[in-house]
Write a protein that holds these residues in place. Sequence first.
Motif, short mmCIF file in Angstrom:
data_model
loop_
_atom_site.label_atom_id
_atom_site.label_comp_id
_atom_site.label_asym_id
_atom_site.label_seq_id
_atom_site.Cartn_x
_atom_site.Cartn_y
_atom_site.Cartn_z
N PRO A 130 0.83 -1.22 0.00
CA PRO A 130 0.00 0.00 0.00
C PRO A 130 0.86 1.26 0.00
CG PRO A 130 -0.10 -1.12 2.12
CD PRO A 130 0.66 -2.02 1.21
N GLN A 131 0.46 2.22 -0.79
CA GLN A 131 1.18 3.48 -0.83
C GLN A 131 0.92 4.27 0.45
OE1 GLN A 131 1.09 5.87 -4.30
NE2 GLN A 131 0.82 4.14 -5.70
N PRO A 132 1.82 5.16 0.81
CA PRO A 132 1.59 5.99 2.00
C PRO A 132 0.28 6.76 1.89
CG PRO A 132 3.86 6.22 1.22
CD PRO A 132 3.12 5.42 0.19
N GLY A 133 -0.51 6.69 2.94
CA GLY A 133 -1.79 7.38 2.97
C GLY A 133 -2.95 6.53 2.51
N HIS A 134 -2.69 5.27 2.08
CA HIS A 134 -3.74 4.37 1.65
C HIS A 134 -3.65 3.09 2.46
CE1 HIS A 134 -4.86 6.77 -1.87
NE2 HIS A 134 -3.57 6.98 -2.01
N GLY A 135 -4.74 2.64 2.96
CA GLY A 135 -4.76 1.41 3.72
C GLY A 135 -5.04 0.23 2.82
N ALA A 155 -2.79 -5.51 -1.23
CA ALA A 155 -3.06 -6.05 -2.56
C ALA A 155 -2.89 -7.55 -2.52
CB ALA A 155 -2.11 -5.43 -3.58
N ARG A 156 -3.44 -8.19 -3.52
CA ARG A 156 -3.35 -9.64 -3.62
C ARG A 156 -2.70 -9.99 -4.94
NH1 ARG A 156 -8.43 -8.40 -2.69
NH2 ARG A 156 -9.10 -9.16 -4.73
N VAL A 157 -2.34 -11.25 -5.06
CA VAL A 157 -1.77 -11.76 -6.29
C VAL A 157 -2.66 -12.85 -6.81
CG1 VAL A 157 0.22 -12.92 -7.28
CG2 VAL A 157 0.55 -11.22 -5.50
N GLN A 158 -2.99 -12.78 -8.08
CA GLN A 158 -3.82 -13.80 -8.68
C GLN A 158 -2.97 -15.02 -8.98
OE1 GLN A 158 -7.10 -13.32 -9.05
NE2 GLN A 158 -6.91 -11.32 -8.09
N SER A 159 -3.61 -16.17 -9.13
CA SER A 159 -2.88 -17.39 -9.42
C SER A 159 -2.21 -17.36 -10.79
CB SER A 159 -3.83 -18.59 -9.37
OG SER A 159 -4.88 -18.42 -10.32
N THR A 160 -2.66 -16.48 -11.67
CA THR A 160 -2.05 -16.37 -12.99
C THR A 160 -0.76 -15.58 -12.96
OG1 THR A 160 -3.34 -14.38 -13.44
CG2 THR A 160 -4.28 -16.48 -14.13
N GLY A 161 -0.40 -15.02 -11.83
CA GLY A 161 0.82 -14.24 -11.75
C GLY A 161 0.61 -12.79 -12.09
N GLU A 162 -0.62 -12.30 -12.10
CA GLU A 162 -0.90 -10.91 -12.43
C GLU A 162 -1.18 -10.12 -11.16
OE1 GLU A 162 -3.87 -10.37 -15.30
OE2 GLU A 162 -2.92 -11.61 -16.83
N PHE A 163 -0.65 -8.92 -11.15
CA PHE A 163 -0.85 -8.01 -10.04
C PHE A 163 -2.33 -7.63 -9.95
CE2 PHE A 163 -0.43 -3.60 -8.36
CZ PHE A 163 0.08 -3.94 -7.13
N ARG A 175 -3.59 2.96 -5.33
CA ARG A 175 -3.50 2.72 -3.89
C ARG A 175 -2.43 1.71 -3.53
NH1 ARG A 175 -9.29 2.39 -4.44
NH2 ARG A 175 -9.12 0.13 -4.19
N GLN A 176 -1.78 1.11 -4.51
CA GLN A 176 -0.81 0.07 -4.21
C GLN A 176 0.35 0.14 -5.18
OE1 GLN A 176 -3.44 -3.23 -4.56
NE2 GLN A 176 -3.38 -3.27 -6.77
N GLN A 177 1.50 -0.35 -4.74
CA GLN A 177 2.70 -0.36 -5.55
C GLN A 177 3.25 -1.77 -5.62
OE1 GLN A 177 5.28 2.51 -3.60
NE2 GLN A 177 4.75 4.10 -5.08
#
Length: 348
Positions: free
Chosen positions: A227-232, A235-243, A284-286
């Motif tokens: 999570p980026q600063p200021g965002h709660g 993130a998750r990772v899909q089984s296909t390897g995609e962000f 919201r995520q990096q």
Amino acid sequence: MTLTSARSHEPQLSPSSAASGWRHPLRHLRGRFQRWFHNRLPRTDTLTLTQRNVYIVPTRAGAMLALTLLLLLVASINYQLNLGYLLTFLLAGSAVVGMHVCHGNLRGVTLHLNPPNPVHAGQAVALDIRLASAHKRTRYGLGAGVIGVDAAHTPLAWTDVPAQGSAEVQVAWAAPQRGLHALPALKVQTLFPLGTFRVWTVWRPAAQVLVYPTPEAHPPALPAGEPQPGHGGSARVQSTGEFDGVRAYRRGDPLKTVVWKKAAQAFAAGRNELVSRDALSSQRQQLWLDHAQCGHSALEARLSRLTAWVLMADRLGLDYGLRLPGRDIAPDQGPGHRARCLEALALV
């Protein structure tokens, strides 16, 4: 792209190679002389061939011709054969003329090497060589190749150089491992016109080639986003390897935001489902590719996995950053960012 650091790799002699050197002393001495001779040559990407850097020796066919001429001369003297004298000196004169033609066929040619593109370890480095001539005669049968361990059996790529024109040949070199490497010595030679003399030159290019690590064959999914600063949230990772950061397709979404890999999997399963990347979620995520969290203890295995992740994230069009010991590359995307990340992995 300017490279400010280099990684040198000194060749290590194995016990078997050392023993082979003792079993074949002439080969060992020939190799030492070759290295000494190559180290005396200046490095340059453009070389004009003159009498100072072009060499000539008889070939095996030339040696056999000399022996034949000697036998003809002895027989002609012994039997007083005038036609024997004529044939002997005619062949000898042809050989002498062929020697001058062969030397002039290579002398005056200008060699130029284009800087090679980076490759991954295990791939062949393509070297594009341009041969140019300003003279008003065609240069026939010019061969170029990379000098290996055995200089007498160098594979050559052959071409003819037109009068006042140029020609290009491409030779391949197998890079030893990742890093920034100086190119090996190259050989350009000709046997034209009779094949009785070999005229050649040795050329040491000044260009260097960057070799990236080998990408892992079957890498795991991309790591979870931070999570980026200021965002709660996380993130998750899909089984296909995609962000993560996708949503259902909405009418009017640009085609470049459609995740076609997921669409292909859905179509294969009989579902007509399209998903698009969620720009708000991505803000919201990096995605960070961290050297310390890639799941391997060996350095080369970590670099191989990070290389595969960089290629995967770039193929998916994601913003990603790279964390290496002593260096962080901020999240970004595009060919330039991919090249910076792969360069940093190659020079670790």
